[in-house]
Design a protein around this motif. Structure first.
Motif, PDB file in Angstrom:
ATOM      1  N   SER A 294       0.861  -1.354  -0.042  1.00 36.16           N
ATOM      2  CA  SER A 294      -0.340   0.158  -0.009  1.00 36.16           C
ATOM      3  C   SER A 294       0.822   1.153   0.000  1.00 36.16           C
ATOM      4  O   SER A 294       2.382   1.232   0.275  1.00 36.16           O
ATOM      5  CB  SER A 294      -1.256   0.119   0.950  1.00 36.16           C
ATOM      6  N   TRP A 295      -0.249   2.550  -0.645  1.00 35.44           N
ATOM      7  CA  TRP A 295       1.399   3.732  -0.800  1.00 35.44           C
ATOM      8  C   TRP A 295       1.832   3.873   1.231  1.00 35.44           C
ATOM      9  O   TRP A 295       2.168   4.320   1.445  1.00 35.44           O
ATOM     10  CB  TRP A 295       0.348   4.800  -1.055  1.00 35.44           C
ATOM     11  N   GLU A 296       0.193   3.571   1.630  1.00 28.34           N
ATOM     12  CA  GLU A 296       0.936   4.354   3.733  1.00 28.34           C
ATOM     13  C   GLU A 296       2.480   3.059   3.712  1.00 28.34           C
ATOM     14  O   GLU A 296       2.710   3.961   4.332  1.00 28.34           O
ATOM     15  CB  GLU A 296      -0.974   3.829   4.299  1.00 28.34           C
ATOM     16  N   GLU A 297       2.373   1.654   3.296  1.00 30.32           N
ATOM     17  CA  GLU A 297       3.210   1.146   3.777  1.00 30.32           C
ATOM     18  C   GLU A 297       4.254   1.836   3.204  1.00 30.32           C
ATOM     19  O   GLU A 297       5.894   1.522   3.713  1.00 30.32           O
ATOM     20  CB  GLU A 297       3.390  -0.974   3.361  1.00 30.32           C
ATOM     21  N   ALA A 298       4.332   2.341   2.111  1.00 25.95           N
ATOM     22  CA  ALA A 298       5.370   3.339   1.221  1.00 25.95           C
ATOM     23  C   ALA A 298       5.691   4.178   2.220  1.00 25.95           C
ATOM     24  O   ALA A 298       7.191   4.765   2.058  1.00 25.95           O
ATOM     25  CB  ALA A 298       5.005   3.333   0.081  1.00 25.95           C
ATOM     26  N   GLU A 299       4.735   4.994   2.888  1.00 21.28           N
ATOM     27  CA  GLU A 299       5.500   5.822   3.416  1.00 21.28           C
ATOM     28  C   GLU A 299       5.733   6.301   4.133  1.00 21.28           C
ATOM     29  O   GLU A 299       7.360   6.307   5.004  1.00 21.28           O
ATOM     30  CB  GLU A 299       4.067   6.880   3.691  1.00 21.28           C
ATOM     31  N   ARG A 300       5.829   4.481   5.508  1.00 20.60           N
ATOM     32  CA  ARG A 300       6.553   3.898   6.521  1.00 20.60           C
ATOM     33  C   ARG A 300       7.780   3.673   6.330  1.00 20.60           C
ATOM     34  O   ARG A 300       8.804   4.162   6.775  1.00 20.60           O
ATOM     35  CB  ARG A 300       6.063   2.960   7.206  1.00 20.60           C
ATOM     36  N   LEU A 301       8.174   2.749   4.344  1.00 21.55           N
ATOM     37  CA  LEU A 301       9.722   2.796   4.443  1.00 21.55           C
ATOM     38  C   LEU A 301       9.968   3.828   4.183  1.00 21.55           C
ATOM     39  O   LEU A 301      11.469   3.955   4.855  1.00 21.55           O
ATOM     40  CB  LEU A 301       9.129   2.503   3.601  1.00 21.55           C
ATOM     41  N   LEU A 302       9.760   4.977   3.948  1.00 15.91           N
ATOM     42  CA  LEU A 302       9.985   6.392   3.118  1.00 15.91           C
ATOM     43  C   LEU A 302      10.876   6.750   5.017  1.00 15.91           C
ATOM     44  O   LEU A 302      12.088   7.262   4.472  1.00 15.91           O
ATOM     45  CB  LEU A 302       9.587   7.134   2.579  1.00 15.91           C
ATOM     46  N   GLU A 303       9.700   6.660   5.770  1.00 13.22           N
ATOM     47  CA  GLU A 303      10.148   7.371   6.962  1.00 13.22           C
ATOM     48  C   GLU A 303      12.131   6.820   7.466  1.00 13.22           C
ATOM     49  O   GLU A 303      12.512   7.546   8.190  1.00 13.22           O
ATOM     50  CB  GLU A 303       9.253   7.148   7.613  1.00 13.22           C
ATOM     51  N   GLU A 304      11.885   5.542   7.455  1.00 11.13           N
ATOM     52  CA  GLU A 304      12.704   4.986   8.034  1.00 11.13           C
ATOM     53  C   GLU A 304      14.373   5.402   7.494  1.00 11.13           C
ATOM     54  O   GLU A 304      15.193   5.131   7.848  1.00 11.13           O
ATOM     55  CB  GLU A 304      12.781   3.720   7.596  1.00 11.13           C
ATOM     56  N   LEU A 305      14.137   5.234   6.253  1.00 11.48           N
ATOM     57  CA  LEU A 305      14.686   5.785   4.793  1.00 11.48           C
ATOM     58  C   LEU A 305      15.786   7.022   5.159  1.00 11.48           C
ATOM     59  O   LEU A 305      16.462   7.341   5.542  1.00 11.48           O
ATOM     60  CB  LEU A 305      14.592   5.679   3.745  1.00 11.48           C
ATOM     61  N   ASP A 306      14.518   8.195   5.288  1.00 12.94           N
ATOM     62  CA  ASP A 306      14.735   9.701   6.196  1.00 12.94           C
ATOM     63  C   ASP A 306      15.180   8.982   7.539  1.00 12.94           C
ATOM     64  O   ASP A 306      16.324  10.195   7.427  1.00 12.94           O
ATOM     65  CB  ASP A 306      13.788  10.242   6.044  1.00 12.94           C
ATOM     66  N   GLN A 307      14.989   8.419   8.129  1.00 14.24           N
ATOM     67  CA  GLN A 307      15.704   8.689   9.569  1.00 14.24           C
ATOM     68  C   GLN A 307      17.179   7.869  10.338  1.00 14.24           C
ATOM     69  O   GLN A 307      17.926   7.899  10.100  1.00 14.24           O
ATOM     70  CB  GLN A 307      14.944   7.371  10.709  1.00 14.24           C
ATOM     71  N   ILE A 308      17.456   6.817   8.405  1.00 17.62           N
ATOM     72  CA  ILE A 308      18.477   6.025   8.013  1.00 17.62           C
ATOM     73  C   ILE A 308      19.802   7.119   7.680  1.00 17.62           C
ATOM     74  O   ILE A 308      20.616   7.263   7.793  1.00 17.62           O
ATOM     75  CB  ILE A 308      18.888   4.648   7.308  1.00 17.62           C
ATOM     76  N   CYS A 309      18.926   8.197   6.792  1.00 13.92           N
ATOM     77  CA  CYS A 309      20.507   8.976   6.071  1.00 13.92           C
ATOM     78  C   CYS A 309      19.863  10.356   6.874  1.00 13.92           C
ATOM     79  O   CYS A 309      21.675  10.634   7.108  1.00 13.92           O
ATOM     80  CB  CYS A 309      19.535   9.734   5.319  1.00 13.92           C
ATOM     81  N   THR A 310      19.265  10.590   8.169  1.00 13.75           N
ATOM     82  CA  THR A 310      19.457  11.533   8.943  1.00 13.75           C
ATOM     83  C   THR A 310      21.303  10.926  10.172  1.00 13.75           C
ATOM     84  O   THR A 310      21.471  12.209  10.437  1.00 13.75           O
ATOM     85  CB  THR A 310      18.996  11.897   9.961  1.00 13.75           C
ATOM     86  N   GLU A 311      21.183   9.768  10.142  1.00 12.55           N
ATOM     87  CA  GLU A 311      21.675   9.393  11.776  1.00 12.55           C
ATOM     88  C   GLU A 311      22.536   8.945  10.509  1.00 12.55           C
ATOM     89  O   GLU A 311      23.887   8.679  11.089  1.00 12.55           O
ATOM     90  CB  GLU A 311      21.212   8.226  12.118  1.00 12.55           C
ATOM     91  N   SER A 312      23.150   9.214   9.511  1.00 12.05           N
ATOM     92  CA  SER A 312      24.063   8.692   8.760  1.00 12.05           C
ATOM     93  C   SER A 312      25.015  10.420   8.554  1.00 12.05           C
ATOM     94  O   SER A 312      26.073   9.889   8.066  1.00 12.05           O
ATOM     95  CB  SER A 312      24.772   8.441   7.506  1.00 12.05           C
ATOM     96  N   GLU A 313      24.694  11.016   8.964  1.00 13.42           N
ATOM     97  CA  GLU A 313      25.565  12.644   9.071  1.00 13.42           C
ATOM     98  C   GLU A 313      26.308  12.870  10.223  1.00 13.42           C
ATOM     99  O   GLU A 313      26.558  12.390  10.635  1.00 13.42           O
ATOM    100  CB  GLU A 313      24.756  13.686   9.316  1.00 13.42           C
TER     101      GLU A 313
END
Length: 313
Positions: A294-313
């Motif tokens: 679902s697109w809702e599940e896609a949004e959750r994955l994107l949020e996790e990717l966003d967090q992974i990128c944030t933590e890599s700073e």
């Protein structure tokens, strides 16, 4: 382990070789390259390629029509597949003996013999290493095997640009190009795009969204694919469109199919294969695939990717 695999290949008359669903050049290249290596040295053996035919890779090899009875007493080899649900054609269990050959970080431990080498650039490189041992017994590497394995190495190293490219990779690439095949023709087949796909790539580049964390994404619903006359599988060839985008750390393509949304993940640094594994997928630390429903599940994955990128700073 390589010698043990060779001995099993020598023992069996029927050998069925599988690879993962939604294949890439390494999956098809290692699978079909291994077949060519075997039949070049044992022409009397029956070697079959399992899995669905993919129109994107007809320039490499076509798959065989396999019956259930073909698995009786057969050796089964699964190439380039870390987890069992992603094996294309789940009848791999029907054989007499199972071998796993893979270069991904191990997800599922399986096989009566298992050879996993995460330091290899590709499973195709591992098949070259297998040949390296086998040639001591007089094995030969045909021109067609060289072409197929070279395609697999080129595909998984991004034309030798990715950090998985090593001295060993260049060694085997050098050996493979001694084969009589046209590299320009192979490159053209691997990277040329039709006009519809070029227009799709233009849309993707114009619609990409980049978060402050460095996570980029594009959503391709079914109606957009239909408008540009492109199917979900074809988008694999444009997934690296964002690789030169400044400030991007990792990116994701969400591509809608009939009953699911295909997820293509790529990265310049943050590890993404663990994220893919949480969403019905897997792959390399810098290149993975997954599936959401679902697109809702896609949004959750994107949020996790966003967090992974944030933590890599």
């Amino acid at each position: 382990m390589k010698q043990k695999i060779i001995e099993k290949i020598k023992k069996y008359h029927t050998i069925i070789i599988h690879r993962h669903v939604r294949p890439d050049p390494d999956a098809v290249g290692s699978q079909s390259g291994l077949k060519e290596l075997i039949i070049s040295n044992f022409p009397e053996k029956r070697v079959l390629l399992a899995g669905d035919d993919d129109s994107e890779f007809t320039y490499l090899a076509g798959m065989d029509k396999i019956k259930d009875d073909d698995y009786k007493g057969a050796l089964v080899i699964v190439c380039d597949t870390a987890n069992l649900p992603r094996v294309d054609d789940q009848r791999y269990e029907l054989g007499e003996f199972l071998i796993k050959i893979d270069h991904h970080p191990e997800v599922d431990v399986y096989g009566d013999l298992s050879w996993v080498d995460i330091t290899a650039s590709s499973t195709s490189e591992m098949i070259c290493e297998l040949y390296g041992v086998w040639q001591e017994d007089g094995a030969v590497l045909s021109d067609e095997a060289s072409r197929l394995l070279y395609a697999g190495i080129v595909g998984d190293t991004g034309r030798f640009r990715h950090p998985n490219t090593t001295k060993r990779t260049f060694y085997w690439a050098g050996k493979l190009i001694e084969g009589d095949f046209s590299r320009p023709e192979l490159y053209n087949a691997m990277y040329e795009k039709n006009i519809d796909l070029v227009r799709m790539e233009g849309y993707v580049l114009s619609q990409v969204e980049l978060k402050p964390s460095g996570a980029a994404f594009i959503k391709l619903p079914a109606e957009i694919l239909k408008e540009y006359k492109v199917d979900a599988g074809m988008t694999a060839s444009i997934v690296n469109s964002f690789s030169t985008l400044k400030d991007v750390k990792a990116w994701v393509f969400f591509v809608e199919e009939e009953e699911e949304i295909r997820v293509r993940l790529r990265s310049k640094g943050p590890v993404i294969n663990d994220l893919a594994a949480r969403y019905n997928g897997g792959g390399h630390p810098m290149a993975s695939g997954a599936t959401v429903y679902s697109w809702e599940e896609a949004e959750r994955l994107l949020e996790e990717l966003d967090q992974i990128c944030t933590e890599s700073e």
